[in-house]
Design an enzyme around this catalytic site. Structure first.
Site, PDB file in Angstrom:
ATOM      1  N   GLU A   1      -7.616  -4.050  -5.839  1.00  0.00           N
ATOM      2  CA  GLU A   1      -7.476  -2.611  -6.146  1.00  0.00           C
ATOM      3  C   GLU A   1      -7.786  -2.265  -7.597  1.00  0.00           C
ATOM      4  O   GLU A   1      -7.004  -1.568  -8.261  1.00  0.00           O
ATOM      5  CB  GLU A   1      -6.061  -2.130  -5.778  1.00  0.00           C
ATOM      6  CG  GLU A   1      -5.720  -2.373  -4.318  1.00  0.00           C
ATOM      7  CD  GLU A   1      -4.277  -2.030  -3.965  1.00  0.00           C
ATOM      8  OE1 GLU A   1      -3.566  -1.472  -4.819  1.00  0.00           O
ATOM      9  OE2 GLU A   1      -3.855  -2.331  -2.827  1.00  0.00           O
TER      10      GLU A   1
ATOM     11  N   ASP B   1      -3.395  -2.361   9.475  1.00  0.00           N
ATOM     12  CA  ASP B   1      -2.306  -1.770  10.256  1.00  0.00           C
ATOM     13  C   ASP B   1      -2.716  -0.345  10.573  1.00  0.00           C
ATOM     14  O   ASP B   1      -3.528   0.251   9.860  1.00  0.00           O
ATOM     15  CB  ASP B   1      -0.929  -1.852   9.556  1.00  0.00           C
ATOM     16  CG  ASP B   1      -0.918  -1.453   8.097  1.00  0.00           C
ATOM     17  OD1 ASP B   1      -1.756  -0.616   7.690  1.00  0.00           O
ATOM     18  OD2 ASP B   1      -0.057  -1.959   7.350  1.00  0.00           O
TER      19      ASP B   1
ATOM     20  N   GLU C   1      -5.949  -6.338   5.661  1.00  0.00           N
ATOM     21  CA  GLU C   1      -4.544  -5.891   5.714  1.00  0.00           C
ATOM     22  C   GLU C   1      -4.371  -4.847   6.818  1.00  0.00           C
ATOM     23  O   GLU C   1      -3.677  -3.837   6.636  1.00  0.00           O
ATOM     24  CB  GLU C   1      -4.123  -5.292   4.363  1.00  0.00           C
ATOM     25  CG  GLU C   1      -4.323  -6.237   3.198  1.00  0.00           C
ATOM     26  CD  GLU C   1      -3.796  -5.716   1.867  1.00  0.00           C
ATOM     27  OE1 GLU C   1      -3.085  -4.689   1.850  1.00  0.00           O
ATOM     28  OE2 GLU C   1      -4.100  -6.342   0.838  1.00  0.00           O
TER      29      GLU C   1
ATOM     30  N   ASN D   1     -10.673  -7.321  -3.181  1.00  0.00           N
ATOM     31  CA  ASN D   1      -9.923  -6.659  -2.111  1.00  0.00           C
ATOM     32  C   ASN D   1      -9.555  -5.226  -2.508  1.00  0.00           C
ATOM     33  O   ASN D   1      -9.062  -4.994  -3.621  1.00  0.00           O
ATOM     34  CB  ASN D   1      -8.628  -7.476  -1.891  1.00  0.00           C
ATOM     35  CG  ASN D   1      -7.905  -7.159  -0.602  1.00  0.00           C
ATOM     36  OD1 ASN D   1      -8.520  -7.162   0.470  1.00  0.00           O
ATOM     37  ND2 ASN D   1      -6.616  -6.897  -0.691  1.00  0.00           N
TER      38      ASN D   1
ATOM     39  N   HIS E   1      -5.641  -0.161   5.764  1.00  0.00           N
ATOM     40  CA  HIS E   1      -4.374   0.508   6.094  1.00  0.00           C
ATOM     41  C   HIS E   1      -4.776   1.886   6.620  1.00  0.00           C
ATOM     42  O   HIS E   1      -4.963   2.819   5.846  1.00  0.00           O
ATOM     43  CB  HIS E   1      -3.487   0.638   4.855  1.00  0.00           C
ATOM     44  CG  HIS E   1      -3.030  -0.690   4.340  1.00  0.00           C
ATOM     45  ND1 HIS E   1      -2.154  -1.479   5.035  1.00  0.00           N
ATOM     46  CD2 HIS E   1      -3.360  -1.372   3.222  1.00  0.00           C
ATOM     47  CE1 HIS E   1      -1.935  -2.603   4.359  1.00  0.00           C
ATOM     48  NE2 HIS E   1      -2.658  -2.556   3.256  1.00  0.00           N
TER      49      HIS E   1
HETATM   50  O1  G3I Z   1      12.597  -9.303  -2.133  1.00  0.00           O
HETATM   51  C1  G3I Z   1      13.224  -8.134  -2.706  1.00  0.00           C
HETATM   52  C2  G3I Z   1      14.663  -8.119  -2.381  1.00  0.00           C
HETATM   53  O2  G3I Z   1      15.281  -9.226  -3.006  1.00  0.00           O
HETATM   54  C3  G3I Z   1      15.256  -6.803  -2.863  1.00  0.00           C
HETATM   55  O3  G3I Z   1      16.591  -6.732  -2.513  1.00  0.00           O
HETATM   56  C4  G3I Z   1      14.502  -5.629  -2.248  1.00  0.00           C
HETATM   57  C5  G3I Z   1      15.043  -4.278  -2.731  1.00  0.00           C
HETATM   58  O4  G3I Z   1      14.017  -3.382  -3.000  1.00  0.00           O
HETATM   59  O5  G3I Z   1      13.168  -5.732  -2.604  1.00  0.00           O
HETATM   60  C6  G3I Z   1      12.557  -6.915  -2.136  1.00  0.00           C
HETATM   61  O6  G3I Z   1      11.241  -6.952  -2.570  1.00  0.00           O
HETATM   62  C7  G3I Z   1      10.342  -6.038  -1.960  1.00  0.00           C
HETATM   63  C8  G3I Z   1       9.251  -6.845  -1.284  1.00  0.00           C
HETATM   64  O7  G3I Z   1       8.247  -5.971  -0.814  1.00  0.00           O
HETATM   65  C9  G3I Z   1       9.749  -7.684  -0.115  1.00  0.00           C
HETATM   66  O8  G3I Z   1      10.228  -6.866   0.892  1.00  0.00           O
HETATM   67  C10 G3I Z   1       9.768  -5.180  -3.068  1.00  0.00           C
HETATM   68  O9  G3I Z   1      10.769  -4.337  -3.590  1.00  0.00           O
HETATM   69  C11 G3I Z   1       8.623  -4.341  -2.523  1.00  0.00           C
HETATM   70  O10 G3I Z   1       7.989  -3.683  -3.604  1.00  0.00           O
HETATM   71  C12 G3I Z   1       7.622  -5.240  -1.842  1.00  0.00           C
HETATM   72  O11 G3I Z   1       6.608  -4.433  -1.309  1.00  0.00           O
HETATM   73  C13 G3I Z   1       5.388  -5.075  -1.042  1.00  0.00           C
HETATM   74  C14 G3I Z   1       4.276  -4.304  -1.755  1.00  0.00           C
HETATM   75  O12 G3I Z   1       3.013  -4.809  -1.365  1.00  0.00           O
HETATM   76  C15 G3I Z   1       4.390  -4.436  -3.270  1.00  0.00           C
HETATM   77  O13 G3I Z   1       4.218  -5.764  -3.670  1.00  0.00           O
HETATM   78  C16 G3I Z   1       5.159  -5.051   0.479  1.00  0.00           C
HETATM   79  O14 G3I Z   1       6.112  -5.927   1.094  1.00  0.00           O
HETATM   80  C17 G3I Z   1       3.747  -5.509   0.804  1.00  0.00           C
HETATM   81  O15 G3I Z   1       3.500  -5.340   2.178  1.00  0.00           O
HETATM   82  C18 G3I Z   1       2.755  -4.670   0.016  1.00  0.00           C
HETATM   83  O16 G3I Z   1       1.454  -5.137   0.302  1.00  0.00           O
HETATM   84  C19 G3I Z   1       0.389  -4.434  -0.335  1.00  0.00           C
HETATM   85  C20 G3I Z   1      -0.681  -5.461  -0.652  1.00  0.00           C
HETATM   86  O17 G3I Z   1      -0.140  -6.474  -1.459  1.00  0.00           O
HETATM   87  C21 G3I Z   1      -1.882  -4.802  -1.343  1.00  0.00           C
HETATM   88  N1  G3I Z   1      -2.395  -3.701  -0.550  1.00  0.00           N
HETATM   89  C22 G3I Z   1      -1.408  -2.699  -0.158  1.00  0.00           C
HETATM   90  C23 G3I Z   1      -0.239  -3.364   0.575  1.00  0.00           C
HETATM   91  C24 G3I Z   1       0.768  -2.328   1.038  1.00  0.00           C
HETATM   92  O18 G3I Z   1       1.358  -1.686  -0.057  1.00  0.00           O
END
Ligand code: G3I
Length: 348
Positions: free
Chosen positions: A156, A264, A262, A197, A233
């Site tokens: 991105e 969905d 990715e 990506n 997405h």
């Molecule tokens: O693991 C912590 C947990 O310990 C905590 O209690 C909780 C409270 O907020 O957060 C947890 O972490 C979260 C993590 O996902 C696991 O669930 C983060 O806050 C959250 O920001 C994170 O979001 C991820 C996001 O990227 C940001 O990194 C999503 O799972 C993930 O699906 C998403 O994936 C992105 C790709 O990398 C890039 N393209 C877009 C895609 C969707 O946004």
């Protein structure tokens, strides 16, 4: 009452449609998706669910032959302090991949999100940050050499208008941080496949042209980018088939591998109250068929595969991120196959 002929048929039809309205049609969960496909079928995976949710584990290993690390290889997790790298979870995942014959796709070395504080608040000279970038990329790619098949090296990096996003990496190093990242990744593992990506490249030709131009420029300077990750997405019916075909064929024309990286399909992008899940699931399956049909037109050698961004609706990032009801994946929240899964089994 004697029901016969057309009247009987009409009643039967009405009964069928009223009954089927809120009962999602499912198919047997037997068979193996990836064995039916001419290209890899992947899922973004999460070690916590792999280790603690037995259905998730069974489906992730049984139905998919490519895994992408959803979060654990992002810098905030993998490189939380300047001199600290967290290998444990990703090493275990790589071991599982080896054991089960699953391809591992690394996501992601550089992104403007999911960064540790020491990078977000980075200070110092360009030369220092160039060295930090070099160490970051070479250490991680080197560590997984021979175990990770491919990397999203940069994620991105562009704005919607085709200009470069002013990420912290760009601020600290300059526009050439992208080129440097690909060059360092290649040095660390000459055989790994390297991807750029991004999202919305199907629906936004301006952004797509900028990305395509960058990849070609790198290539002309001797830095080989192997493929493009199109995140996909998407929401019901957008992008349409002609947008997807234009996008896929433009990158294919220059021999970039194409990874729907990715995927969905949001069924509720406008955050409505959903009253008829069954018909949304049917529409979702029909739209997935369009996506697959477009992807099947990509030359086989360039089909890097289709990766779903999660296993079931219970694992998707979308409901929490947008704070809405949504069902974007192949399995429902109880890990029961949805019509989209049944459709895949028919057409792959
Ligand atoms: O693991 C912590 C947990 O310990 C905590 O209690 C909780 C409270 O907020 O957060 C947890 O972490 C979260 C993590 O996902 C696991 O669930 C983060 O806050 C959250 O920001 C994170 O979001 C991820 C996001 O990227 C940001 O990194 C999503 O799972 C993930 O699906 C998403 O994936 C992105 C790709 O990398 C890039 N393209 C877009 C895609 C969707 O946004």
């Amino acid at each position: 009452m004697n029901l016969s002929g057309p009247l009987y048929f009409l009643l039967l039809t009405l009964t069928f449609f009223s009954c089927s309205k809120n009962a999602p049609s499912v198919c047997p969960a037997d068979g193996v998706l990836y064995q039916q496909a001419a290209f890899p079928i992947g899922a973004a995976v999460n070690p916590i669910r792999l280790n603690h949710v037995s259905e998730y584990n069974r489906i992730a290993k049984g139905q998919f032959n490519s895994w992408t690390t959803e979060n654990i290889m992002k810098p905030e997790n993998m490189h939380p302090e300047p001199d600290v790298y967290n290998w444990i979870e990703a090493d275990a995942l790589a071991d599982s991949c080896r054991q089960y014959g699953i391809r591992l796709h690394g996501h992601t070395l550089l992104w403007h999100q999911a960064l540790p504080d020491w990078i977000v608040n980075g200070r110092g000279t360009r030369a220092e940050w160039r060295q930090i970038l070099k160490d970051h990329v070479r250490t991680i790619v080197g560590h997984f050499k021979g175990r990770v098949a491919s990397w999203d090296v940069v994620n991105e990096a562009f704005n919607e208008d085709g200009t470069l996003r002013n990420s912290i990496w760009r601020q600290l190093i300059g526009d050439d941080y992208i080129e440097l990242a690909f060059a360092y990744a290649r040095e660390a593992d000459p055989n790994v496949l390297l991807f750029y990506n991004d999202y919305n490249l199907e629906s936004n030709p301006q952004k797509r042209a900028a990305v395509h131009d960058l990849l070609n420029r790198l290539r002309s300077r001797g830095i080989q980018v192997d493929g493009i990750g199109l995140q996909m997405h998407v929401r019901l019916h957008e992008p349409n088939a002609s947008e997807m075909t234009a996008c896929f064929s433009e990158f294919a024309a220059d021999h970039y591998k194409i990874h729907l990286s990715e995927l969905d399909i949001s069924v509720n992008p406008l955050s409505k109250v959903i009253s008829d899940k069954a018909s949304l699931f049917t529409e979702q399956a029909q739209y997935l068929e369009q996506i697959i049909r477009c992807y099947q037109q990509v030359p086989a050698a360039l089909q890097y595969g289709i990766t779903f961004w999660g296993v079931s609706d219970a694992d998707s990032w979308i409901p929490a991120f947008y704070n809405r009801e949504d069902y974007p994946l192949l399995y429902d929240q109880q890990y029961v196959p949805k019509p989209a899964y049944c459709l895949l089994k028919k057409i792959l």
